[in-house]
Scaffold this motif. Structure first.
Motif, PDB file in Angstrom:
ATOM      1  N   LEU A 216      35.739  50.489  54.666  1.00 17.71           N
ATOM      2  CA  LEU A 216      35.092  51.315  53.647  1.00 17.71           C
ATOM      3  C   LEU A 216      35.334  52.797  53.957  1.00 17.71           C
ATOM      4  O   LEU A 216      35.363  53.196  55.124  1.00 17.71           O
ATOM      5  CB  LEU A 216      33.588  51.050  53.610  1.00 17.71           C
ATOM      6  CG  LEU A 216      33.158  49.614  53.316  1.00 17.71           C
ATOM      7  CD1 LEU A 216      31.638  49.513  53.370  1.00 17.71           C
ATOM      8  CD2 LEU A 216      33.673  49.151  51.966  1.00 17.71           C
TER       9      LEU A 216
ATOM     10  N   THR B  11      36.517  56.404  57.695  1.00 14.00           N
ATOM     11  CA  THR B  11      36.759  55.011  57.338  1.00 14.00           C
ATOM     12  C   THR B  11      36.144  54.120  58.403  1.00 14.00           C
ATOM     13  O   THR B  11      36.348  54.325  59.595  1.00 14.00           O
ATOM     14  CB  THR B  11      38.259  54.716  57.216  1.00 14.00           C
ATOM     15  OG1 THR B  11      38.818  55.584  56.241  1.00 14.00           O
ATOM     16  CG2 THR B  11      38.507  53.275  56.808  1.00 14.00           C
TER      17      THR B  11
ATOM     18  N   ASP C 253      39.881  48.231  48.402  1.00 13.31           N
ATOM     19  CA  ASP C 253      40.312  46.924  47.878  1.00 13.31           C
ATOM     20  C   ASP C 253      39.400  46.398  46.774  1.00 13.31           C
ATOM     21  O   ASP C 253      39.697  45.365  46.161  1.00 13.31           O
ATOM     22  CB  ASP C 253      40.376  45.895  49.017  1.00 13.31           C
ATOM     23  CG  ASP C 253      41.391  46.275  50.075  1.00 13.31           C
ATOM     24  OD1 ASP C 253      42.426  46.856  49.700  1.00 13.31           O
ATOM     25  OD2 ASP C 253      41.143  45.999  51.261  1.00 13.31           O
ATOM     26  N   GLN C 254      38.275  47.091  46.555  1.00 14.47           N
ATOM     27  CA  GLN C 254      37.321  46.691  45.522  1.00 14.47           C
ATOM     28  C   GLN C 254      36.841  45.244  45.709  1.00 14.47           C
ATOM     29  O   GLN C 254      36.646  44.503  44.752  1.00 14.47           O
ATOM     30  CB  GLN C 254      37.928  46.867  44.127  1.00 14.47           C
ATOM     31  CG  GLN C 254      38.271  48.301  43.776  1.00 14.47           C
ATOM     32  CD  GLN C 254      37.046  49.172  43.573  1.00 14.47           C
ATOM     33  OE1 GLN C 254      36.392  49.103  42.543  1.00 14.47           O
ATOM     34  NE2 GLN C 254      36.729  49.993  44.568  1.00 14.47           N
TER      35      GLN C 254
ATOM     36  N   PHE D 226      34.321  44.569  48.453  1.00  9.15           N
ATOM     37  CA  PHE D 226      33.038  44.570  49.148  1.00  9.15           C
ATOM     38  C   PHE D 226      31.878  44.592  48.159  1.00  9.15           C
ATOM     39  O   PHE D 226      31.872  45.356  47.207  1.00  9.15           O
ATOM     40  CB  PHE D 226      32.925  45.783  50.066  1.00  9.15           C
ATOM     41  CG  PHE D 226      31.597  45.865  50.799  1.00  9.15           C
ATOM     42  CD1 PHE D 226      31.391  45.131  51.931  1.00  9.15           C
ATOM     43  CD2 PHE D 226      30.574  46.662  50.318  1.00  9.15           C
ATOM     44  CE1 PHE D 226      30.186  45.206  52.617  1.00  9.15           C
ATOM     45  CE2 PHE D 226      29.361  46.735  50.976  1.00  9.15           C
ATOM     46  CZ  PHE D 226      29.164  46.006  52.124  1.00  9.15           C
TER      47      PHE D 226
ATOM     48  N   ASP E 212      35.270  51.123  48.490  1.00  8.99           N
ATOM     49  CA  ASP E 212      36.068  50.051  49.070  1.00  8.99           C
ATOM     50  C   ASP E 212      37.435  50.107  48.387  1.00  8.99           C
ATOM     51  O   ASP E 212      37.562  49.757  47.208  1.00  8.99           O
ATOM     52  CB  ASP E 212      35.410  48.690  48.816  1.00  8.99           C
ATOM     53  CG  ASP E 212      36.302  47.524  49.224  1.00  8.99           C
ATOM     54  OD1 ASP E 212      37.274  47.758  49.957  1.00  8.99           O
ATOM     55  OD2 ASP E 212      36.021  46.389  48.799  1.00  8.99           O
TER      56      ASP E 212
END
Length: 267
Positions: free
Chosen positions: A10, A6, A258-259, A261, A256
């Motif tokens: 990412l 990580t 958190d979706q 990037f 990613d």
């Protein structure tokens, strides 16, 4: 041992098998042999050399590998080696085929322009064995045609080749049969003749690479399970070898969580 890393939020995943001396190899020759030429206690440096072919381990073929007067490795547009795509679960057993219907129904949905990684479960069985190489599932003509018509960017599989093993020289195709016992075994197991089910030699190779210009990666593995069922960024780059017909590749997936990037447009 997990290899996920990580960085800056990412997550990076390795999708390649290890490469080197004594690795499992497709049943042909020559094999890859690594020799230590210099080592620290004697020479103050460490240096090895290898001999062998590049159709070994996690690798990519070029159209020239299967059809004369077609592009080499550098004939692929470099944009094909990086992009968004999906890793899909298509579980398969001995000699089963990855079909167009399997691909159409896969989740997440395969979209035009995607890089596609196909997880049949076989990467868990990688070994110097008939189970992985001779009795593997695989794709054939109708699945390859579907990928071309869908307009995918690149495709990888966790099986022994870009084609079902019964479409290779293991049986009565091309230079074969190198494993003639498989012809009778297939008839006993399925009740059908190999040539009835797989009449063409390496049809998927030729449809994908020659007709579609789609790079195909064989023997994907590593942390494939950790990204299966997800949309990812993938990358896999062969050597810049103008005469190359095959090359080892390091396949990576980036997610990613958190979706959020995105790669800047540069505009």
């Amino acid at each position: 041992m997990a290899e996920t890393q990580t960085r800056n939020g990412l997550r990076y995943y390795n999708l390649s098998h290890r490469w080197g001396h004594m690795m499992p190899e497709w049943p042909s020759s020559p094999g890859v042999n690594v020799t230590v030429n210099k080592f620290h206690a004697k020479d103050g440096v460490f240096m090895t050399e290898f001999e062998g072919i590049l159709h070994r381990g996690t690798h990519m073929d070029a159209p020239l590998h299967v059809t004369e007067n077609t592009p080499t490795l550098t004939g692929y547009d470099v944009s094909r080696f990086f992009g968004t795509g999906v890793a899909v679960s298509i579980p398969k057993k001995k000699w089963e085929v990855i079909t167009a219907e399997d691909l159409e129904n896969a989740t997440p949905k395969i979209q035009p322009g995607d890089i596609v990684m196909i997880n049949t479960g076989m990467h868990k069985k990688l070994a110097d064995s008939d189970e992985y190489y001779a009795y593997s599932p695989g794709i054939y003509a109708d699945g390859a045609e579907w990928l071309v018509e869908k307009g995918v960017k690149m495709v990888g599989y966790d099986v022994q080749a870009n084609d079902h093993p019964m479409a290779t020289k293991l049986v009565d195709h091309g230079l074969g049969p190198t494993h003639p016992h498989l012809i009778d075994e297939y008839k006993e197991y399925t009740g059908r003749d190999v040539k009835e089910d797989f009449p063409h030699w390496e049809a998927a190779h030729k449809i994908l690479m020659v007709k579609g210009g789609i790079p195909g990666i064989e023997n994907v593995g590593g942390e494939l399970d950790l990204v299966t069922g997800k949309r990812c960024t993938f990358m896999a780059f062969p050597w810049r070898w103008p005469d190359g017909e095959g090359s080892g590749v390091r396949v990576m997936a980036v997610i990613d969580p958190d979706q959020k990037f995105t790669i800047p447009t540069g505009a």
